[in-house]
Write a protein that holds these residues in place. Sequence first.
Motif, mmCIF file in Angstrom:
data_model
loop_
_atom_site.group_PDB
_atom_site.id
_atom_site.type_symbol
_atom_site.label_atom_id
_atom_site.label_comp_id
_atom_site.label_asym_id
_atom_site.label_seq_id
_atom_site.Cartn_x
_atom_site.Cartn_y
_atom_site.Cartn_z
ATOM 1 N N ALA A 415 0.830 -1.207 0.000
ATOM 2 C CA ALA A 415 0.000 0.000 0.000
ATOM 3 C C ALA A 415 0.864 1.256 0.000
ATOM 4 O O ALA A 415 0.497 2.280 -0.588
ATOM 5 C CB ALA A 415 -0.922 -0.008 1.217
ATOM 6 N N TRP A 446 -6.833 -0.696 1.053
ATOM 7 C CA TRP A 446 -7.158 -1.573 -0.081
ATOM 8 C C TRP A 446 -8.658 -1.848 -0.121
ATOM 9 O O TRP A 446 -9.309 -1.990 0.916
ATOM 10 C CB TRP A 446 -6.430 -2.912 0.028
ATOM 11 C CG TRP A 446 -4.942 -2.850 -0.123
ATOM 12 C CD1 TRP A 446 -4.006 -3.031 0.852
ATOM 13 C CD2 TRP A 446 -4.210 -2.594 -1.337
ATOM 14 N NE1 TRP A 446 -2.739 -2.917 0.337
ATOM 15 C CE2 TRP A 446 -2.836 -2.643 -1.009
ATOM 16 C CE3 TRP A 446 -4.580 -2.335 -2.651
ATOM 17 C CZ2 TRP A 446 -1.836 -2.440 -1.950
ATOM 18 C CZ3 TRP A 446 -3.584 -2.136 -3.596
ATOM 19 C CH2 TRP A 446 -2.233 -2.185 -3.247
ATOM 20 N N ARG A 468 -6.159 0.188 -4.890
ATOM 21 C CA ARG A 468 -5.559 1.068 -3.878
ATOM 22 C C ARG A 468 -6.441 2.294 -3.746
ATOM 23 O O ARG A 468 -6.677 3.031 -4.707
ATOM 24 C CB ARG A 468 -4.148 1.461 -4.309
ATOM 25 C CG ARG A 468 -3.446 2.464 -3.390
ATOM 26 C CD ARG A 468 -3.167 1.888 -2.027
ATOM 27 N NE ARG A 468 -2.241 2.743 -1.294
ATOM 28 C CZ ARG A 468 -2.605 3.768 -0.528
ATOM 29 N NH1 ARG A 468 -3.889 4.075 -0.389
ATOM 30 N NH2 ARG A 468 -1.684 4.478 0.097
#
Length: 500
Positions: A415, A446, A468
């Motif tokens: 991430a 996410w 994302r």
Amino acid sequence: MSSQGEESAEQTSSTVEAPTPAEADPTSGGLITVTIGATVPTGFEHTAAEEVKEKIGVDARISKDRGRIYFPITTDKLSQVHLLCSVDNLFVVVEEYDHYQFKESKEETLNELQELASKLPWTNALEVWRLNRTLKKRKGHRKGGNATRAKSNAEFSDVAAAAEAEGAERAQPELPQETSPADSGTQAEITADSEMCQQDSQETAAEAKVIKFRVTCNRAGDRHSFSSNEAARDFGGAVQEFFQWKADMTKFDIEVLLNIHNEEVVIGIALTEESLHRRNISHFGPTTLRSTLCYGMLRLCKPQASDVILDPMCGTGAIPLEGAIEFSESFYIAGDNNDMAVNRTVNNICHIQKRRADKGSPSGLPIDTVQWDLSNLPVRTSSVDIIITDMPFGKRMGSRKKNWDLYPSCLREMARVCRPGSGKAVLLTQDKKCFAKAVSRMGGLWRKLHTVWVNVGGLHAGVYLLKRTAAVFGQTPEDVYESRGKGDAQTNERDDKGLD
């Protein structure tokens, strides 16, 4: 449960005569329209159908039996079929039955399969099998074959106009026949025994005329009164009697396929000697992914030109290699913490580069390899467009216990490096419970978009497509909570020291 008849005692195979050079030109005569069957990674049937539509220009039909698709082609497009990236094995359909009514007793059913062999329209399928041989440079027989027979097979080129009649009133489809060697010296080269003298060359030539085949049955369903081996044995015996061919379980040239899925029955002839998924990898690891599965995962994330694509647990580099070859407008970074895995990836890249150079193609690939720590990637924050990787299942690599720490750690690092709002991740794992828990602990970094359920080495696994979110890394509610928790813990520790 799907099974394959492999025991020579229970399977019957057959032999075809070799083609003659007079009819070897695939362009001679009119085009034939046939149905091609393809086995594909389970779960990626729709992906394979999309590729067929894009590259062949026809609509593919997805079989009731998972992992198979069917599509029509004309013989002038046969070479394009072998270039499909999402298919494992190819076969030409002889006949298919959507609702085959099996008899209740085993004897009646097996007798019916025997009778079926002589009623099938073999001619077009055998012609396509012949054309298929002219399109490929044979590297030898399938596993178990030998070089001498491969040499004689390379000389086969055509199908005869008609075959020997099985009976006075039985018509036979066209059978391949082989060119006689030019002289006895050529015949002696074809034989396995180098000491064969000239007077035995006629026997050698007669033996070399035979191309062997076997019948392989794949069966799924619990309402059948017979086993796969029994079906292959009896159907193969009838095919042998019909064509007067010879049986060989290992050094076969034609493989007749009998696919039975509940009431669906498909008879075909194999067009691939080995699975097409082995195309890229020369140095295998303990968990190397099939190239066809890698291609399906890559299509799922739809790489665009100039995308930076990261595989942080690359293993042998199967995913980034497939991407660098098929989606070459993106740039791929392959990394792993294991030095042996990195070495395998480098060797596989060099193998592909050498192969491309030998063919006269540009040898460069948009890929680089790094050894790194997954939880501390040497990559700038928000600099990666797509992350795609095969995560440890906890079976052959790692352990389920370690995954509970590994998955949250790697998801957070992914991430960090992935672009907020537009970045994607395609992650393969069989540890579904651990993965779902890890995603839920990411504080909204996410969002799960789609899941494709696949079969990986007999394990039921999931390919997860994650998006994302626009959340800024380090500022999500969970980050604040975690930092606050750490601060409270440090305060409590100081207070405890003060009381002492």
